[in-house]
Design an enzyme around this catalytic site. Sequence first.
Site, mmCIF file in Angstrom:
data_model
loop_
_atom_site.group_PDB
_atom_site.id
_atom_site.type_symbol
_atom_site.label_atom_id
_atom_site.label_comp_id
_atom_site.label_asym_id
_atom_site.label_seq_id
_atom_site.Cartn_x
_atom_site.Cartn_y
_atom_site.Cartn_z
ATOM 1 N N TYR A 26 66.018 -35.053 20.086
ATOM 2 C CA TYR A 26 66.975 -34.700 18.946
ATOM 3 C C TYR A 26 66.629 -35.559 17.674
ATOM 4 C CZ TYR A 26 69.388 -33.246 23.074
ATOM 5 O OH TYR A 26 69.699 -32.292 24.424
ATOM 6 N N HIS A 103 72.816 -26.503 16.594
ATOM 7 C CA HIS A 103 72.016 -27.345 17.565
ATOM 8 C C HIS A 103 70.950 -27.986 16.798
ATOM 9 C CE1 HIS A 103 74.715 -25.654 20.892
ATOM 10 N NE2 HIS A 103 74.346 -24.332 20.067
#
Length: 150
Positions: A26, A103
Site C-alpha cells: 500500500y 484501490h
Amino acid sequence: MADKFHILLLNGPNLNLLGTREPDKYGHTTLADITADLSALAGSLGAEFSHFQSNAEHALIDRIHQARGNTDFIVINPAAFTHTSVALRDALLAVNIPFIEIHLSNVHAREPFRHHSYLSDIAIGVICGLGADGYHFALQTAVKRLSTSN
C-alpha cells in the site's frame, strides 16, 4: 447544486492505517497525506472536496445516503468491503451519484478472493494498482466528466 462541483472521497476499513500497514502493498503515504493532496488538487480544479473514512460498513452507507442532493461525484476505496458488501452497492445505486472505484494495490495480482467486486459493474470506472496516484486520476476524471456533462 452549487456553482462548484462537490466531490466526496470515501475510504473503507483499515485505510486509516495507510503508511504503516503493509507498506510493500500500500505504500508509505498516509491517508492524511492523500486527503491533503486531493483537497489542494480539488481547489486548483475549482471543485469542493470532502472525505470520510470508516472501518464500519453502516457508517459508510450512512455517509453515502447523506451525499444525496449535495454531492456530484463519489470516489470510493471500499477496501475489503469491495468483495463482501451488497449493502454498499445498494446504497450507491439508491443515491444515483456517479462514482469511481479505486484501490491502491492491483487487486487482480493478489489473492483470488480479491478479484471480485460488488461495485465495479456499476462504477463509471475502476482504478487499481497505481498507489496514491490513482486517487489523483480519479479526482481529475470526476471533475472532467462533470465539466463536460454540464
